[in-house]
Scaffold this motif. Sequence first.
Motif, PDB file in Angstrom:
ATOM      1  N   ASN A  21       1.251  17.737  14.180  1.00  0.00           N
ATOM      2  CA  ASN A  21       0.114  17.795  15.092  1.00  0.00           C
ATOM      3  C   ASN A  21      -0.701  16.504  15.073  1.00  0.00           C
ATOM      4  O   ASN A  21      -1.247  16.090  16.099  1.00  0.00           O
ATOM      5  N   ILE A  22      -0.781  15.871  13.914  1.00  0.00           N
ATOM      6  CA  ILE A  22      -1.413  14.553  13.854  1.00  0.00           C
ATOM      7  C   ILE A  22      -0.645  13.560  14.724  1.00  0.00           C
ATOM      8  O   ILE A  22      -1.226  12.818  15.526  1.00  0.00           O
ATOM      9  N   ASN A  23       0.680  13.568  14.579  1.00  0.00           N
ATOM     10  CA  ASN A  23       1.517  12.641  15.355  1.00  0.00           C
ATOM     11  C   ASN A  23       1.371  12.882  16.854  1.00  0.00           C
ATOM     12  O   ASN A  23       1.445  11.945  17.650  1.00  0.00           O
ATOM     13  N   ALA A  24       1.156  14.139  17.236  1.00  0.00           N
ATOM     14  CA  ALA A  24       1.073  14.484  18.660  1.00  0.00           C
ATOM     15  C   ALA A  24      -0.262  14.082  19.283  1.00  0.00           C
ATOM     16  O   ALA A  24      -0.391  14.090  20.508  1.00  0.00           O
ATOM     17  N   ASN A  25      -1.251  13.722  18.445  1.00  0.00           N
ATOM     18  CA  ASN A  25      -2.597  13.473  18.975  1.00  0.00           C
ATOM     19  C   ASN A  25      -3.172  12.115  18.590  1.00  0.00           C
ATOM     20  O   ASN A  25      -4.374  11.887  18.741  1.00  0.00           O
ATOM     21  N   THR A  26      -2.337  11.208  18.128  1.00  0.00           N
ATOM     22  CA  THR A  26      -2.844   9.928  17.634  1.00  0.00           C
ATOM     23  C   THR A  26      -3.625   9.151  18.698  1.00  0.00           C
ATOM     24  O   THR A  26      -4.530   8.379  18.364  1.00  0.00           O
ATOM     25  N   SER A  27      -3.322   9.370  19.951  1.00  0.00           N
ATOM     26  CA  SER A  27      -3.961   8.589  21.016  1.00  0.00           C
ATOM     27  C   SER A  27      -5.457   8.898  21.173  1.00  0.00           C
ATOM     28  O   SER A  27      -6.178   8.118  21.804  1.00  0.00           O
ATOM     29  N   VAL A  28      -5.923  10.012  20.611  1.00  0.00           N
ATOM     30  CA  VAL A  28      -7.335  10.382  20.793  1.00  0.00           C
ATOM     31  C   VAL A  28      -8.177  10.164  19.536  1.00  0.00           C
ATOM     32  O   VAL A  28      -9.364  10.506  19.528  1.00  0.00           O
ATOM     33  N   PHE A  29      -7.596   9.597  18.487  1.00  0.00           N
ATOM     34  CA  PHE A  29      -8.324   9.447  17.233  1.00  0.00           C
ATOM     35  C   PHE A  29      -9.175   8.180  17.166  1.00  0.00           C
ATOM     36  O   PHE A  29      -9.993   8.044  16.260  1.00  0.00           O
ATOM     37  N   GLY A  30      -8.986   7.258  18.074  1.00  0.00           N
ATOM     38  CA  GLY A  30      -9.765   6.026  18.038  1.00  0.00           C
ATOM     39  C   GLY A  30      -9.563   5.291  16.734  1.00  0.00           C
ATOM     40  O   GLY A  30      -8.437   5.104  16.266  1.00  0.00           O
ATOM     41  N   GLY A  31     -10.660   4.896  16.095  1.00  0.00           N
ATOM     42  CA  GLY A  31     -10.568   4.164  14.842  1.00  0.00           C
ATOM     43  C   GLY A  31     -10.565   5.036  13.604  1.00  0.00           C
ATOM     44  O   GLY A  31     -10.557   4.536  12.475  1.00  0.00           O
ATOM     45  N   THR A  32     -10.554   6.353  13.773  1.00  0.00           N
ATOM     46  CA  THR A  32     -10.562   7.278  12.636  1.00  0.00           C
ATOM     47  C   THR A  32      -9.193   7.351  11.983  1.00  0.00           C
ATOM     48  O   THR A  32      -8.179   7.560  12.656  1.00  0.00           O
ATOM     49  N   LYS A  33      -9.145   7.180  10.661  1.00  0.00           N
ATOM     50  CA  LYS A  33      -7.894   7.334   9.917  1.00  0.00           C
ATOM     51  C   LYS A  33      -7.647   8.826   9.700  1.00  0.00           C
ATOM     52  O   LYS A  33      -8.534   9.546   9.236  1.00  0.00           O
ATOM     53  N   VAL A  34      -6.430   9.268   9.994  1.00  0.00           N
ATOM     54  CA  VAL A  34      -6.117  10.693   9.886  1.00  0.00           C
ATOM     55  C   VAL A  34      -4.811  10.854   9.121  1.00  0.00           C
ATOM     56  O   VAL A  34      -3.823  10.180   9.423  1.00  0.00           O
ATOM     57  N   LYS A  35      -4.804  11.748   8.152  1.00  0.00           N
ATOM     58  CA  LYS A  35      -3.560  12.001   7.417  1.00  0.00           C
ATOM     59  C   LYS A  35      -3.512  13.441   6.937  1.00  0.00           C
ATOM     60  O   LYS A  35      -4.551  14.114   6.814  1.00  0.00           O
ATOM     61  N   SER A  36      -2.310  13.907   6.671  1.00  0.00           N
ATOM     62  CA  SER A  36      -2.106  15.245   6.117  1.00  0.00           C
ATOM     63  C   SER A  36      -1.987  15.142   4.607  1.00  0.00           C
ATOM     64  O   SER A  36      -1.686  14.078   4.056  1.00  0.00           O
ATOM     65  N   MET A  37      -2.210  16.271   3.932  1.00  0.00           N
ATOM     66  CA  MET A  37      -2.095  16.288   2.474  1.00  0.00           C
ATOM     67  C   MET A  37      -1.722  17.674   1.991  1.00  0.00           C
ATOM     68  O   MET A  37      -2.264  18.672   2.465  1.00  0.00           O
ATOM     69  N   MET A  38      -0.805  17.718   1.053  1.00  0.00           N
ATOM     70  CA  MET A  38      -0.481  18.949   0.342  1.00  0.00           C
ATOM     71  C   MET A  38      -1.495  19.106  -0.785  1.00  0.00           C
ATOM     72  O   MET A  38      -1.598  18.256  -1.668  1.00  0.00           O
ATOM     73  N   LEU A  39      -2.308  20.164  -0.735  1.00  0.00           N
ATOM     74  CA  LEU A  39      -3.365  20.334  -1.725  1.00  0.00           C
ATOM     75  C   LEU A  39      -3.504  21.796  -2.096  1.00  0.00           C
ATOM     76  O   LEU A  39      -3.913  22.631  -1.289  1.00  0.00           O
ATOM     77  N   HIS A  40      -3.144  22.103  -3.334  1.00  0.00           N
ATOM     78  CA  HIS A  40      -3.271  23.456  -3.875  1.00  0.00           C
ATOM     79  C   HIS A  40      -4.590  23.541  -4.640  1.00  0.00           C
ATOM     80  O   HIS A  40      -4.907  22.665  -5.439  1.00  0.00           O
ATOM     81  N   TRP A  41      -5.359  24.602  -4.407  1.00  0.00           N
ATOM     82  CA  TRP A  41      -6.683  24.693  -5.015  1.00  0.00           C
ATOM     83  C   TRP A  41      -6.632  24.880  -6.526  1.00  0.00           C
ATOM     84  O   TRP A  41      -7.622  24.592  -7.201  1.00  0.00           O
ATOM     85  N   ASN A  42      -5.536  25.337  -7.056  1.00  0.00           N
ATOM     86  CA  ASN A  42      -5.417  25.493  -8.502  1.00  0.00           C
ATOM     87  C   ASN A  42      -4.797  24.266  -9.163  1.00  0.00           C
ATOM     88  O   ASN A  42      -4.449  24.295 -10.334  1.00  0.00           O
ATOM     89  N   GLN A  43      -4.668  23.207  -8.395  1.00  0.00           N
ATOM     90  CA  GLN A  43      -4.131  21.959  -8.920  1.00  0.00           C
ATOM     91  C   GLN A  43      -5.127  21.364  -9.902  1.00  0.00           C
ATOM     92  O   GLN A  43      -6.294  21.157  -9.582  1.00  0.00           O
TER      93      GLN A  43
END
Length: 296
Positions: free
Chosen positions: A164-186
């Motif tokens: 979904n990030i890849n599908a919308n990169t054209s509207v992010f302007g100068g904002t850096k956007v990334k996905s992350m695997m994050l488990h709360w018990n990490q």
Amino acid sequence: MTPSFYPRPYLYHINTADEQSQTSISRKANRSFGLIPFRVVDQLENEELTLAKAKEACVCYTLPDTNHTKLFIYQRVDNCANLDDFKICNAYDIDNTGLVCAWPSEEVLAYYCLSNLDLFRSKRVIELGSGYGLAGLLIAAATEALEVVISDGNPQVVDYIQRNINANTSVFGGTKVKSMMLHWNQEELSDISNSFDIIVASDCTFFKEFHKGLVQTVKCLLSKEGPSEAIFFGPKRGNSLDEFLMEVKESGLQFTIDEIYHTEVWRRHESFINNDALWPNYEKDHCYPLLVRISF
């Protein structure tokens, strides 16, 4: 007991019929607050069209901003699951609600962010338990945030987030956007500890077994330099939210809770209460998200 209009975690039926899949997606209009218009994109190309017919859909959200910004979000169709889903849940000690649908609280969170753009300008933001990432994507597209990290503990969900990030990169302007695997018990979060000015999350307090880990994650991630806060949206759902807030208090964090935080959201809530046909079986305790703001 989870009301029947909420998809129940761990209980699904395999659904491969195209007609049923389209109906499943369209029904979500009756299970949301209707704050952000959306439509199912019918015309996809080649392989994507095949995937959408089998188990996925691409949903186009049109943001109620001055530019009518469009966000394209790939997601599973309702009631479409396979055995691998359950194997992954067991392997990673997670639930699979992020694969079910875009939950109503996520839409309310996204709408609230759109109504409070200045909160995010030039800030580093992370969304926890994001599911398909509507709120995080909206923040990246509309608020001029410096950086937006969209995270989830389910690797399948994270794959959708990145798509979904890849599908919308054209509207992010100068904002850096990334996905992350994050488990709360990490236990080890040293790479990103004290890194974020704002944390956002929706419908993340339902599972009581994750409360302690979620609170510790918030405490670890929030920046201790300058003002920082976590913005949570979620219904009470019995005593689940109260127990989460008790965990927040015991951790040394402070919180406020608001019931009427946006006039339009409240107006729609009252219309659902007074007209069952608009949202069958709507119950405040299970459906109306409260706003919780957490800080040091």
